[in-house]
Scaffold this active site. Structure first.
Site, PDB file in Angstrom:
ATOM      1  N   GLU A  37       0.718  -1.205  -0.095  1.00 20.54           N
ATOM      2  CA  GLU A  37       0.005  -0.071   0.042  1.00 20.54           C
ATOM      3  C   GLU A  37       0.897   1.303   0.041  1.00 20.54           C
ATOM      4  OE1 GLU A  37      -4.236  -1.672   1.746  1.00 20.54           O
ATOM      5  OE2 GLU A  37      -3.123  -0.286   3.014  1.00 20.54           O
TER       6      GLU A  37
HETATM    7  C1  BMA Z   1      -4.707  -2.940   4.732  1.00 22.17           C
HETATM    8  C2  BMA Z   1      -3.562  -3.729   5.160  1.00 22.17           C
HETATM    9  C3  BMA Z   1      -3.232  -3.612   6.472  1.00 22.17           C
HETATM   10  C4  BMA Z   1      -4.362  -3.256   7.334  1.00 22.17           C
HETATM   11  C5  BMA Z   1      -5.723  -3.533   6.736  1.00 22.17           C
HETATM   12  C6  BMA Z   1      -6.844  -3.232   7.539  1.00 22.17           C
HETATM   13  O1  BMA Z   1      -4.293  -1.576   4.659  1.00 22.17           O
HETATM   14  O2  BMA Z   1      -2.775  -3.728   4.115  1.00 22.17           O
HETATM   15  O3  BMA Z   1      -2.325  -2.699   6.582  1.00 22.17           O
HETATM   16  O4  BMA Z   1      -4.251  -3.747   8.484  1.00 22.17           O
HETATM   17  O5  BMA Z   1      -5.749  -2.978   5.349  1.00 22.17           O
HETATM   18  O6  BMA Z   1      -7.439  -2.002   7.846  1.00 22.17           O
END
Ligand code: BMA
Length: 844
Positions: free
Chosen positions: A442
């Site tokens: 991300e």
């Molecule tokens: C995404 C994942 C994690 C996070 C999840 C829930 O961002 O990459 O970083 O825990 O969503 O929010």
């Protein structure tokens, strides 16, 4: 003529360590020689466990004790060991090896600083003079770990604060597991210490590195293991022997030749036994044993297991749509990749045993998962994890460890990242299960969110692209050229700087419009599908047993309590908001509940329903060859690292939640789905998903019942199902005519000895109270339960209080009126509880 070489020695230095807090008032020598303030320490280990064992801190996983232990991260810590070198251990090359120091570390031997380290993931080998530095006799080894928090903040003060999600912003400057800084499912515990093995290594001849890429002929009919060794030391009279045996232990090939510093050998395999992902074939592993010999004396050996397979990432046009596909092919066979995201299974990593790793991976396989994504905010996992994935056929999507941040890319940082990536790639590249390397988690999405990436953005601030688009792909191409590399997750290929990580037509995508962002109703998951959905999810509570263990104060064991909220770390700009979002999805779908037990059932019910809508909608888009519109779905997240309300489908006690069963059914070789709900834009529809290798004819039964159990329509039909495809079915006219009348519609299928069932209920459930299904539960011989419903039953859930070990072959099931199901159950069922949607409505 030099003395003959002696066998190598690798002696763990794990017994007798002590730990104390650094007193900044004392100089190093005084501190290291001090006699007070020391407690016993485990190595491998980390400071929290030792302090807990010494009764200095409470268990941070219990109640709100996490808040009471934050001082530990602000301090510096010292480990000390007195050990002896035996004269018989002396070799020409002597070293002290530290496989993992967490994180900002200095190492002293006999009062002399011999090494520094600032990367938790870079093994350290300190070569020492056998005569002067590691001579036979007593020695004192000291490791100091400074506060990573203070160190990171010092670097941040020098280089500037950078945007991120989750944890203290200084974490971006420290090569330490990001989740240690706290995440939206995990506590803040900045561990410190020698978290991986420490040993004395003594060699006359050294096997520095071994690379064993596998070559497969185009027709997969022949294979060869191309072994490359790097050797060091006196090699005269030394020979290298490679022995390859197959999964049955039969010798396939032995190769022996004089040792050279740069050694190569090709080991031919005539009829290779191919390694397949779970559910597609077996996972035969060949064992390669490499030995250095002097005559018949074995000086050292190394062993690894190899799977012979070809993995390809396929990005091809999708008929009738723009963009490119994103799916995996193993040994020429394309498949829909169902699976989950993996997070570290604990904060105190040394507590995770190989058995626990295997149990978790087995839980994934039993759940129909063919892939686990080792997420970029955790660690490069323990060998035991990859062993289990190799043995059980679970493909690994391996992120490099960058998550949710705009990371720095100054030279010193890049050098540390390079050392880390080299260590990870060379350690993991022989793994049969390893499918793809991925640059980060991300970071492109975060960069877009702060205007540092994407159309019209100021990309200067996104220096870390040098890591994801230059450094890492270069290293992967150099050290592991056979495996695909993907710059990030999510990431969409496209014109430089114009990429949009939310694109649905190419690359992978994190579909968080449900739960995060818009908080879309989960019934609309079909709208947020993509070429490969590598993250999506909905929260739920863990089992009641887990909550009770984490919340010892009975007065806090209730919905909305402060301690319950403490064990939900989801947050956003408004602060903690997990409980708020949970409340929205409960309020959207179910009547209010008042007890903790009911709230556990309700949150797990909603999570399961959400996953049903998601997986059925995403797998529906696997479609057929040439039109592979969606190649996979990886739920966020498989597991938990402590007792918490989170997106996990298996809680921290290993208890499978209803969502685990729903996903297992949706990923089964034969699965089907029906929709009949006014909320779902596709209206009345039905489809079948088959991963069978052959086309089959299936027997379909369509049933329409009232909620009181009157059957309004039922008929059988033969349907033709092409191989490895999803097939749309025409729903009975009677279903369409029913519009949104409160009826239960069911489709059951049988083909090739497999069964699949799907139901559509009036939604939202809170609008339509269901009847008491009057379930009858019979315990049959042979570990079987029979459940019969007098009236339609929704979300029938079996569990056994206090016995997380009881496993049910199927669970969270729906039943038509008059229908019986026999469920195999393993483990004790005293105290069996059976609840369903009716209980939530009647007794919530
Ligand atoms: C995404 C994942 C994690 C996070 C999840 C829930 O961002 O990459 O970083 O825990 O969503 O929010």
């Amino acid at each position: 003529m030099h003395d003959p070489a002696s066998p190598s020695i690798a002696r763990p230095l794990h017994q007798g360590w002590q730990l104390r807090e650094v007193d900044p008032a004392l100089d190093a020598a005084t501190l290291q020689a001090s006699s007070d303030g020391w407690i016993d320490a485990r190595v491998p280990g980390t400071v929290y466990r030792d302090l807990q064992d010494a009764g200095r801190i409470p268990d941070p996983f219990i109640a709100r004790h996490e808040a009471d232990v934050q001082w530990v991260a602000e301090r510096d810590w010292l480990w000390r060991l007195d050990f002896e070198v035996d004269p018989a251990e002396v070799r020409r090359h002597m070293a002290l090896c530290f496989d993992g120091l967490d994180t900002i570390a200095q190492v002293w031997l006999d009062g002399r600083l011999i090494a520094r380290s600032d990367n938790m993931f870079v093994p350290l080998q300190v070569t020492l003079d056998p005569a002067r530095e590691l001579a036979p006799g007593p020695h004192r080894l000291v490791i100091r770990c400074d506060s990573a928090l203070r160190h990171g903040r010092m670097l941040q003060a020098r280089h500037g604060v950078r945007p991120l999600w989750n944890g203290d912003s200084s974490r971006l400057y420290v090569r330490k597991a990001p989740y240690h800084y706290g995440w939206d499912w995990g506590p803040t515990l900045l561990t410190a210490g020698p978290w991986k093995p420490v040993r004395l290594q003594a060699d006359d001849v050294r096997l520095v590195s071994l690379h064993s890429p596998v070559w497969l002929a185009d027709d997969l009919g022949r294979a060869r293991v191309d072994v490359a060794l790097e050797l060091a030391g006196m090699l005269d009279g030394i020979e290298v022997e490679h022995r390859l045996v197959d999964a049955q232990g039969r010798e396939v090939c032995t190769h022996r030749s004089p040792a050279r510093a740069d050694h190569h050998a090709g080991l031919a395999v005539a009829e290779p036994q191919l390694w397949w992902p779970a559910g597609q074939g077996a996972q035969p592993l060949y064992t390669l044993t490499t030995r250095l010999l002097q005559g018949e004396v074995e000086l050292t050996r190394t062993q690894r297991r190899l799977g012979l397979r070809r993995i390809r990432l396929v990005q091809e046009p999708v008929a009738g749509e723009s963009g490119l596909s994103f799916f995996f092919e193993v040994n020429g066979r394309a498949f829909f990749c169902g699976g989950a995201n993996w997070i570290p299974d604990d904060l105190l990593l040394e507590r995770i045993t190989p058995e626990r790793y295997r149990d978790r991976v087995q839980t994934a396989v039993d759940g129909g998962h063919t892939m686990l994504r080792v997420w970029g905010g955790g660690i490069y996992e323990d060998d035991a994890f990859y062993d289990a994935c190799d043995e059980l056929g679970v493909l690994v999507w391996q992120d490099f460890l960058f998550a949710c941040g705009l990371y720095p890319a100054h030279d010193a940082y890049l050098a540390s990242v390079e050392a880390e990536a080299r260590a990870a790639i060379t350690r993991l590249r022989h793994r049969a299960s390893l499918a793809i390397w991925c640059g980060n988690n991300e970071d492109y999405t975060l960069a877009e969110s702060v205007g540092a990436h994407g159309p019209g953005s100021d990309t200067v601030r996104f220096e870390a692209r040098r890591i994801y688009e230059q450094l890492l792909p270069t290293l992967c191409a150099q050290l592991d050229p056979q495996r695909p590399y993907w710059p990030g997750s999510p990431y969409t290929p496209g014109v430089d700087g114009l990429q949009n990580s939310q694109d649905k037509t190419a690359g992978d995508r994190h579909s968080w419009e449900v739960w995060h962002q818009l908080m879309l109703p989960y019934q609309r998951y079909a709208e947020v599908g993509a070429r490969f959905v590598s993250e999506f999810g909905l929260q739920s509570h863990p089992s009641l047993d887990v909550l009770h263990a984490a919340i010892p104060d009975e007065s806090e064991r209730r919905p909305g309590s402060r301690t319950l909220q403490w064990h939900n770390k989801a947050s956003s700009v408004v602060g903690a908001d997990g409980h708020r979002r949970l409340a929205v999805y409960l309020a959207d779908n179910l009547p209010p509940v008042t007890t903790l037990a009911a709230e556990v059932q309700a949150t797990q019910f909603v999570q399961a329903e959400a996953m049903r809508h998601a997986y059925e909608a995403f797998r529906r888009r696997w479609q057929r060859p040439g039109a592979r519109a969606c190649g996979g779905a990886l739920v966020w997240q498989l597991n938990d690292c402590w007792p918490v309300s989170s997106w996990a489908i298996v809680d921290s006690a290993g208890q499978r939640k209803p969502a685990w069963h729903v996903i297992r059914r949706a990923l089964a070789p034969l699965a089907c789905a029906v929709r009949r709900d006014a909320l779902d834009p596709s209206g009345a529809s039905a489809w079948v998903m088959s991963s069978l290798d052959q086309p089959v004819q299936a027997q379909a039964r369509w049933t329409l019942q009232t909620l009181t159990g009157e059957t309004l329509d039922q008929h059988e039909q033969i349907v033709d199902l092409p191989a490895n495809a999803s097939t749309e079915l025409t729903v009975p006219a009677r279903w369409r005519q029913a519009g949104d009348a409160p009826l239960v519609a069911a489709l059951s299928l049988s083909a090739a000895g497999l069964q699949a069932r799907a139901f559509a209920w009036p939604e939202p459930h809170r609008w339509q109270p269901v009847e008491d299904p009057q379930l009858r539960i019979e315990t049959l011989d042979g570990g079987l339960l029979r459940v019969t419903a007098e009236r339609p039953a929704k979300g029938v859930w079996f569990d056994v209080a206090g016995a997380p070990g009881a496993t049910f072959a199927d669970n969270f099931i729906d039943l038509l009126a008059g229908e019986s199901r026999e469920i195999a159950v393993q483990g004790p069922i005293d105290g069996l509880r059976v609840v369903s949607l009716f209980d939530l409505q009647a007794r919530g």
